[in-house]
Design an enzyme around this catalytic site. Structure first.
Site, mmCIF file in Angstrom:
data_model
loop_
_atom_site.group_PDB
_atom_site.id
_atom_site.type_symbol
_atom_site.label_atom_id
_atom_site.label_comp_id
_atom_site.label_asym_id
_atom_site.label_seq_id
_atom_site.Cartn_x
_atom_site.Cartn_y
_atom_site.Cartn_z
ATOM 1 N N HIS A 130 0.817 -1.220 0.000
ATOM 2 C CA HIS A 130 0.000 0.000 0.000
ATOM 3 C C HIS A 130 0.839 1.253 0.000
ATOM 4 C CE1 HIS A 130 -3.732 -2.171 1.673
ATOM 5 N NE2 HIS A 130 -3.615 -2.248 0.378
ATOM 6 N N GLU B 142 -0.268 -13.750 -24.922
ATOM 7 C CA GLU B 142 0.788 -13.942 -23.923
ATOM 8 C C GLU B 142 1.321 -15.368 -23.952
ATOM 9 O OE1 GLU B 142 -0.580 -11.279 -20.157
ATOM 10 O OE2 GLU B 142 -2.090 -12.541 -21.094
ATOM 11 N N ARG C 88 10.057 -13.813 -15.540
ATOM 12 C CA ARG C 88 10.169 -12.351 -15.598
ATOM 13 C C ARG C 88 10.377 -11.735 -14.216
ATOM 14 N NH1 ARG C 88 3.902 -10.460 -16.896
ATOM 15 N NH2 ARG C 88 4.359 -8.518 -15.868
ATOM 16 N N CYS D 293 0.984 -4.111 -25.479
ATOM 17 C CA CYS D 293 0.845 -3.382 -24.228
ATOM 18 C C CYS D 293 1.845 -3.823 -23.164
ATOM 19 C CB CYS D 293 -0.576 -3.490 -23.688
ATOM 20 S SG CYS D 293 -1.064 -5.183 -23.336
HETATM 21 C C1 PEP Z 1 2.089 -8.522 -20.297
HETATM 22 O O1 PEP Z 1 2.171 -9.686 -19.919
HETATM 23 O O2 PEP Z 1 2.858 -8.022 -21.157
HETATM 24 C C2 PEP Z 1 1.046 -7.634 -19.747
HETATM 25 C C3 PEP Z 1 0.807 -6.451 -20.264
HETATM 26 O O3 PEP Z 1 0.367 -8.090 -18.666
HETATM 27 P P1 PEP Z 1 0.930 -8.011 -17.165
HETATM 28 O O4 PEP Z 1 2.230 -7.234 -17.201
HETATM 29 O O5 PEP Z 1 -0.120 -7.340 -16.361
HETATM 30 O O6 PEP Z 1 1.123 -9.452 -16.860
HETATM 31 MG MG MG Z 2 0.652 -10.521 -18.660
#
Ligand code: PEP
Ligand code: MG
Length: 766
Positions: free
Chosen positions: A380, A622, A656, A693
């Site tokens: 938070h 994805e 990641r 995105c």
């Molecule tokens: C992505 O996986 O690139 C994505 C935009 O979703 P998030 O980062 O929320 O997993």
């Molecule tokens: Mg994602």
């Protein structure tokens, strides 16, 4: 690799696996033995040199300002120790640090990066093998061996050096290695300039004086004489605490901060929690003072929850600690540090951990940055800090290394802090701040300019958002819409699942504030690292990123997904609605999710509710499997959006969230570039709009490559809009496209350098 190539002998004769194990065993003895950090490092360097038969063994340690300082050597001139310094990227040693990769050379002076340093007396050495000293995904130094003659180093030798570098990394991390000349000039190693390297929790740059936030109070009297008067004291303290929280709530509302307000409301709920208060009252009745009772209940709670590793619960525990400390402050009639009139004008808060309300206690006009020993980006306090545009860095051991009123620079962009920074660092900071300000002005100037490339190709820039507080950026940035609204983020800051009514209210507020600009709502993407306390998801899963997450949860709990879709449909009454499903792996999953949406549309119509003016349905790309189902998928969807963060992790099988693997592969690699090109072409043929995105869309060089591939819609976080727009307005797409045609089939690890050279040669502003 052993053997002779031409007349160059391979390796040190006899340095095989057994010799390597012997060396490592002796190293373990050195680490376990006595002596200062410097003494142990000297022993390690000598040991390596002797056992590996090297003429030179040297260790360079990373200092503030990305400078590598020679800390110990066998074989080079001892006067060079603590005097020879190389910038990252300078010389072969700097090159090893810059690329975080080992190098083994049989003719070092002929290497393009070779830099001759006369003070070291190193000219007679021809061969060099060096490895980076890595810890927590960062380069902490470089370990090097050199030989006078030409030789090829064996894999065993390089691997042994890498193993030793891991041990040396621990020495460096313990902060025991200091430059004795600097100690002599300041008299105390604790007062030296220091660079704390950690993790970025909120971006930005700030400088100020350290204020140590220590909420703990010592309780002098635990046992009471009169339970009634203690209960009365407790009630009075609770009443003042409530009104103080109400004041904070009002201040947050006045400042238009809806998210901190939500969080503070959760706080008030905690403060009014009957279970918590009744346990404190019970402890008073058992004979404790009010303070003693509050403390005891806190200890019990900690003990009961200490074994839980769920990050959400741990964060709630921190919230409760914050509240306990507040109550103790009120009982003591003491004001917190935040009220002190003696606080500096520019405050950098340093704390073990802190709650959002504690942060808001400090005067917002003076608060510049925060350093926490414990915290995560979803805590938070970080959500509030980001909303207030305050950089936050998480750095272990910060409280031990920072004294009150120390000058501190918080570099939230790179996850580091500089304590008592030397003049050159302060100047570099001032330049970085000025540069940022100049860039902001430049971005502001192009905000109203069209988002079109130099050769006239229009590019749609959209925003990635997740909080109401992000929405004002839509207008301020000049973006065309919201390409990704991560609906899970508002869910993560609540302690219970919001019902359809609460969700409808939230989604309507978003649509009301976006002035008819399009918004793509992504349905709940929880699981993996995004846990909700009220959905028992990936607990105990070995591979949460490959586990029960996102649409998998939605399809297994259709009522959850249907409630969200119902709320989205209701909120969009008479307005267009775009819905996107995350983590779809097969067309059948898309069909199943779409069926739930159709059921909700039919339900709304059956109830006579007003439907959206138009419903568009798409999916994230994805999961790589979807790329092989495009002929079946494309006719079914209205749009696609590439989530390159997850797609990269799945394509390369590279977590990641793990600092060791997250940067290992580059999205600007031939593999990613060619698969994205195939996707864009397939979407073009099928007339299906495709955007991207993931984070790469917001990095100017990566965005350039994406435009070169054929993407025409990029969705990014608000601070990226200015840099990406500046880049694309200076770009000639036709020239880039042609250049990139020669790259897709290459065998390189990364195309980044090549693309950077293109940008440089063609005046693209990256
Ligand atoms: C992505 O996986 O690139 C994505 C935009 O979703 P998030 O980062 O929320 O997993
Ligand atoms: Mg994602």
């Amino acid at each position: 690799m052993n053997g002779v190539v031409g007349d160059i002998p391979a390796g040190s004769p006899g340095f095989d696996g057994a010799a390597s194990r012997r060396l490592l065993a002796r190293l373990r003895d050195v680490m376990a033995g006595s002596g200062s950090g410097q003494e142990r490092l000297d022993k390690i360097v000598t040991l390596i040199g002797m056992e590996m038969g090297a003429d030179v063994c040297s260790c360079y340690v990373m200092r503030a300002g990305e400078v590598l300082e020679l800390f110990s050597t066998l074989g080079l001139n001892q006067d060079a120790v603590h005097n020879t310094r190389l910038r990252v990227g300078e010389g072969i040693v700097g090159d090893i640090a810059g690329h975080a990769r080992p190098i083994a050379l049989d003719n070092a002076p002929s290497h393009p990066s070779f830099a001759y340093r006369p003070e070291t007396g190193e000219d007679p050495f021809l061969s060099l093998a060096g490895v980076p000293i890595l810890r927590g995904g960062k380069v902490r130094g470089v370990l090097v061996i050199q030989h006078k003659d030409r030789r090829r180093y064996t894999e065993v030798e390089v691997e042994t050096l890498q193993t030793i570098a891991m041990v040396v990394a621990e020495l460096v991390a313990q902060g025991e290695l200091v430059n004795p000349q600097e100690v002599a000039s300041t008299g105390d190693p604790a007062l030296l300039p220091a660079r704390l390297s950690g993790t970025s929790l909120a971006s930005g740059l700030a400088m100020g004086l350290a204020v140590i936030h220590r909420p703990q109070l010592t309780i002098r009297q635990m046992v009471s004489e009169d339970a009634e008067s203690e209960l009365a004291r407790l009630n009075a303290a609770i009443a003042t605490m409530h009104s103080a929280i109400d004041d904070l709530l009002n201040a947050a509302a006045l400042a238009g901060l809806s998210e901190p307000k939500d969080i503070l409301e959760t706080y008030r709920m905690f403060a009014e929690d009957r279970g918590w208060l009744s346990r404190i009252r019970e402890a008073i009745r058992m004979g404790l003072t009010a303070e003693g009772a509050v403390q005891q209940v806190q200890n019990d709670t900690r003990a009961r929850m200490s074994h839980l590793t769920d990050p959400y619960i741990r964060e709630r525990l921190l919230d409760l600690e914050d509240l306990t400390n507040r109550l103790l402050q009120h009982l003591a009639g003491r004001k917190s540090e935040a009220d002190g009139g003696t606080l500096p004008e520019d405050i950098v808060l340093v704390a073990r951990s802190m709650g959002p309300a504690e942060l808001l206690d400090y005067d917002q006009r003076r608060l510049r940055g925060v350093i926490l020993e414990e915290g995560s980006p979803s805590s938070h306090v970080c959500i509030v800090a980001r909303a207030l545009n305050i950089p936050v860095v998480q750095a272990p051991d910060a409280l031990n290394r920072i004294e009150p009123l120390d000058p501190v620079i918080v570099d939230g962009d790179h996850g580091q802090a500089f304590v008592r920074p030397a003049e050159d660092i302060q100047m570099a900071f001032a330049e970085a701040v000025a540069l940022r300000a100049r860039k902001e002005q430049m971005y502001e100037a192009i905000r109203a300019q069209p988002s079109v490339t130099r050769d006239g190709v229009p590019i749609s820039i959209q925003l990635n958002c997740g909080l109401l507080i992000d929405l004002p950026h839509l207008k301020a940035s000049g973006a065309e819409g919201i390409g990704l609204y991560r609906t899970e983020i508002p869910f993560m800051v609540r302690s219970t699942y919001p019902d359809v009514h609460a969700q409808t209210d939230l989604y309507s507020r978003i649509l009301d504030q976006t002035d008819d600009k399009p918004v793509v709502f992504r349905t709940l993407d929880v699981g993996g690292d995004k846990m909700l306390p009220y959905i028992a998801a990936s607990e105990g899963e070995e591979n949460p990123a490959l586990g029960w997450r996102a649409i998998r949860i939605g399809l297994d709990h259709p009522s959850l997904l249907r409630q969200q879709l119902r709320a989205l449909l209701r909120a969009s009454a008479g307005r267009p609605l775009s819905v996107m499903f995350p983590m779809i792996a097969e067309v059948a999953e898309f069909d199943a999710a779409r069926r739930l949406l159709d059921l909700e549309i039919a339900r709304l119509e059956g109830q006579g509710g007003e439907p959206p003016s138009r419903v568009r349905v798409g999916t994230m790309i994805e999961v790589p499997a979807l790329l092989w189902q495009l002929p079946a998928l494309l006719p079914r969807v209205d749009f696609l959006s590439v989530g390159s963060n997850d797609l990269t992790q799945y394509i390369f099988a590279s977590d990641r969230g793990n600092p060791r693997t997250s940067g290992r592969y580059d999205p600007l690699s031939p593999a990613m570039m060619s698969l994205l090109r195939r996707l864009v072409e397939a979407c073009g043929d099928a007339n299906v709009p495709v955007s991207i995105c993931g984070e790469m869309a917001g990095r100017p060089l990566d965005a350039m490559a994406l435009i070169g591939i054929g993407f025409r819609t990029l969705s990014m976080s608000p601070p990226s809009v200015g840099p990406v727009k500046t880049m694309l307005r200076s770009l000639d797409v036709a020239a880039l496209r042609q250049y990139m045609n020669g790259l897709y089939l290459r065998g390189d690890h990364s195309l980044r350098d090549k693309l950077r050279s293109f940008a440089k040669d063609h005046g693209v502003l990256i």
